[in-house]
Write an enzyme that holds these catalytic residues in place. Structure first.
Site, mmCIF file in Angstrom:
data_model
loop_
_atom_site.group_PDB
_atom_site.id
_atom_site.type_symbol
_atom_site.label_atom_id
_atom_site.label_comp_id
_atom_site.label_asym_id
_atom_site.label_seq_id
_atom_site.Cartn_x
_atom_site.Cartn_y
_atom_site.Cartn_z
ATOM 1 N N ARG A 11 -10.260 -11.618 2.053
ATOM 2 C CA ARG A 11 -11.140 -12.653 1.477
ATOM 3 C C ARG A 11 -10.484 -14.024 1.520
ATOM 4 N NH1 ARG A 11 -11.518 -9.314 -3.990
ATOM 5 N NH2 ARG A 11 -11.146 -7.703 -2.438
ATOM 6 N N LYS A 36 0.833 -1.201 0.000
ATOM 7 C CA LYS A 36 0.000 0.000 0.000
ATOM 8 C C LYS A 36 0.869 1.253 0.000
ATOM 9 C CE LYS A 36 -3.888 -1.870 2.734
ATOM 10 N NZ LYS A 36 -4.949 -1.695 1.731
ATOM 11 N N GLU A 85 -6.319 -9.582 0.734
ATOM 12 C CA GLU A 85 -5.973 -10.708 1.615
ATOM 13 C C GLU A 85 -7.108 -11.139 2.523
ATOM 14 O OE1 GLU A 85 -5.493 -7.649 2.405
ATOM 15 O OE2 GLU A 85 -6.185 -7.630 4.472
ATOM 16 N N ASP A 123 -2.825 -7.587 -1.683
ATOM 17 C CA ASP A 123 -3.568 -6.693 -0.786
ATOM 18 C C ASP A 123 -5.042 -7.103 -0.689
ATOM 19 O OD1 ASP A 123 -3.950 -4.598 0.945
ATOM 20 O OD2 ASP A 123 -3.956 -3.035 -0.604
HETATM 21 N N1 BES Z 1 -8.026 -3.863 4.533
HETATM 22 C C1 BES Z 1 -8.237 -3.419 3.204
HETATM 23 C C2 BES Z 1 -9.541 -2.655 3.011
HETATM 24 C C3 BES Z 1 -9.692 -1.357 3.758
HETATM 25 C C4 BES Z 1 -9.454 -0.148 3.126
HETATM 26 C C5 BES Z 1 -10.132 -1.349 5.062
HETATM 27 C C6 BES Z 1 -9.631 1.036 3.808
HETATM 28 C C7 BES Z 1 -10.308 -0.160 5.748
HETATM 29 C C8 BES Z 1 -10.065 1.034 5.113
HETATM 30 C C9 BES Z 1 -8.269 -4.618 2.255
HETATM 31 O O1 BES Z 1 -7.484 -5.692 2.629
HETATM 32 C C10 BES Z 1 -7.767 -4.163 0.937
HETATM 33 O O2 BES Z 1 -6.636 -3.810 0.858
HETATM 34 N N2 BES Z 1 -8.630 -4.179 -0.068
HETATM 35 C C11 BES Z 1 -8.274 -3.760 -1.373
HETATM 36 C C12 BES Z 1 -8.782 -4.784 -2.359
HETATM 37 C C13 BES Z 1 -8.212 -4.645 -3.749
HETATM 38 C C14 BES Z 1 -6.730 -4.915 -3.727
HETATM 39 C C15 BES Z 1 -8.917 -5.624 -4.649
HETATM 40 C C16 BES Z 1 -8.916 -2.409 -1.597
HETATM 41 O O3 BES Z 1 -9.993 -2.135 -1.082
HETATM 42 O O4 BES Z 1 -8.282 -1.587 -2.277
HETATM 43 ZN ZN ZN Z 2 -7.113 -5.875 4.684
HETATM 44 MN MN MN Z 3 -5.471 -5.474 1.968
#
Ligand code: BES
Ligand code: ZN
Ligand code: MN
Length: 496
Positions: A348, A274, A346, A344
């Site tokens: 799921r 990230k 992860e 990222d």
């Molecule tokens: N933990 C994050 C989602 C998240 C984002 C939680 C902001 C709280 C605040 C999750 O693991 C993630 O990174 N999701 C990605 C998915 C994508 C890579 C398909 C996302 O939402 O960008």
């Molecule tokens: Zn996450």
């Molecule tokens: Mn993530």
């Protein structure tokens, strides 16, 4: 460390020391205790109401310092609005009471609405709101390097016509408030303090309220084939854990309700790392697991007449020489294979194995998973509603109703074949990311491939569990969202 209020119920009387709190509605009529205090102070409340142009709107407050002729430090007047009050309003009013106390050490609240007694349940809901508002996570604040002196808790006496009844209701509601505060603590703790092992120990601690707790470590998870979950954890030096918390308060023959939580103690994104900005918030990526733990605390502590199981997957998502790569293919516990497109995505992967395990092991009445799963749900719903996705209209309706009652609201988003296609993979049964479009839905479609025909709801709490705004019942960031919602779902629909 700020201490939580010492709450007790006593029979209604006119307070004569410390701070007195009274309620008035928009008629601004001063009767009962409010009337008595107004008379005794030569009309100080009346004059203050006029001077401040106070209108009695719901959860608005007015402070009168050192009122004449009385030994009171102050009188606080809190508005009731002009509508019939519901449970969520009383909880909010309790928050408002706590928020208006300032530096008071001793406060008494007259639980009447324009001279008539508040129902016992309402009195207890006010106590709940007060306790939730009082919570502050200041564990790591020092005074010039020394641990902060523990401040005396405010002694909060709730004066009710039927004090015993109110105290009995509070025994139940306090269990729910404590579950909510436990969830907040877990979300607020930084990841260096709360890793998978430390979180598992917090789950273990529910034995004190009667839960049966089992912890699975690396070796057990390998033996049962939770390879989707293990793939996420393999970049971390900290061993993954799965904690299972059981409360069997229902009949032996009754199938359990199962709650599944994403517990990523920190989400760097892994190799698909990230950006730096805001990454510190990812200490809250275990908000789903925190809610499940807080909920199980509540159900145990209030001895709910239900068989309930909470299962949480505790991992850390790190970049490392041993971390999982984009392009890797993992075989989940269900046997279905997953191509990793983005490390990222992860959460799921963790949930896939937990949902499959829960379906096979527990033969549940329903499964509800909670996860801070997608940033996209924030784009769609902000922090007002959690997104829900489900194969059961009935369960969604029950959840929506519980959301309205508790004001932990949900909004249903669609599932469908066309979305499901977006996660088909060239090299495996599915891929773990469907790309930018409909990101929250494709994440839910992924989970759906692991639930079989069990009634199921996925709650995406990325917008509601963490980084939450201040409200009348929360000082912000960790909200404890979901504990009151799910406790209410159980109470209204699944208890004997
Ligand atoms: N933990 C994050 C989602 C998240 C984002 C939680 C902001 C709280 C605040 C999750 O693991 C993630 O990174 N999701 C990605 C998915 C994508 C890579 C398909 C996302 O939402 O960008
Ligand atoms: Zn996450
Ligand atoms: Mn993530």
């Amino acid at each position: 460390m700020a201490k939580l209020p010492e709450i007790s119920f006593k029979t209604l009387a006119t307070p004569d020391t410390g701070t007195a709190v009274v309620f008035v509605d928009k008629s601004l009529e001063l009767s009962g205790v409010a009337g008595a205090l107004n008379d005794a102070s030569s009309g100080a409340i009346d004059r203050a109401i006029k001077a401040a142009d106070f209108k009695g709107d719901l959860a608005k407050s007015l402070s009168i310092l050192a009122p004449a002729n009385l030994d009171l430090d102050r009188i606080i007047v809190i508005g009731l609005g002009d509508d019939d009050l519901a449970e969520k309003d009383y909880v909010r009013l309790g928050g408002c009471v706590m928020g208006s106390l300032g530096n008071a050490k001793l406060a008494s609240v007259a639980l009447e609405a324009n001279g008539s007694d508040m129902p016992a349940d309402a009195c207890s809901q006010i106590a709940m709101g007060a306790k939730l508002r009082a919570y502050d996570f200041d564990l790591y604040k020092t005074e010039k390097g020394e641990p902060k002196e523990v401040k005396d808790a405010v002694v909060l006496t709730l004066l009710a016509a039927h004090a015993d009844e109110a105290a009995t209701a509070w025994e139940i509601d306090e269990a729910i408030a404590d579950g909510t505060l436990l969830a907040r603590d877990l979300v607020n703790e930084p990841a260096n303090v709360l890793g998978p092992e430390e979180f598992a120990a917090k789950a273990r601690a529910l034995e004190a309220v009667g839960a049966e707790v089992e912890i699975l470590g690396q070796a057990e998870l390998e033996a049962i084939g939770m390879r989707a979950l293990l793939g996420v954890a393999q970049g971390s030096v900290r061993e993954p854990k799965v904690a299972i918390m059981k409360w069997m308060g229902g009949a032996d023959s009754e199938a359990p309700v199962v709650f599944v939580g994403k517990g990523v103690v920190f989400d760097t994104g892994g190799i698909s790392i990230k950006p730096a900005g805001g990454m510190q918030d990812m200490k809250g990526d275990m908000g789903g697991a925190a809610c499940v733990t807080g909920l199980m605390h509540a159900l145990c502590a209030r001895k709910a007449k239900v068989n309930a199981i909470g299962i949480i997957g505790l991992v850390e998502n790190m970049p490392d020489g041993n971390a999982q790569r984009p392009g890797d293919i993992v075989t989940s516990m269900s046997g279905q294979t997953i191509e990793i497109i983005n490390t990222d995505a992860e959460g799921r992967l963790v949930l896939a194995d937990l949902l499959h395990y829960s379906k096979e092991e527990f033969k549940p009445r329903f499964m509800i998973d909670l996860a801070t799963l997608t940033g996209a749900v924030l784009v769609a719903l902000g922090n007002q509603h959690a997104g829900i996705f489900s194969n059961s209209d009935a369960l969604c309706d029950q959840l929506s109703e519980a959301g309205e009652v508790t004001s932990e609201t949900v909004w249903r988003l669609p599932l469908g074949k066309a979305y499901d296609k977006l996660i088909d993979s060239k090299f495996a049964d599915m891929k773990n990311s469907g790309g930018r479009m409909a990101g929250s839905i494709t994440a839910a479609q992924f989970l759906k491939r692991f639930v079989g025909d069990v009634d199921w709801v996925h709650i995406d709490v990325a917008g509601t569990a963490m980084d939450s705004p201040k409200t009348d019942i929360s000082k912000g960031w960790a909200s404890g969202y979901g504990v009151r919602l799910l406790d209410r779902l159980v109470k209204d629909n699944y208890e004997a």
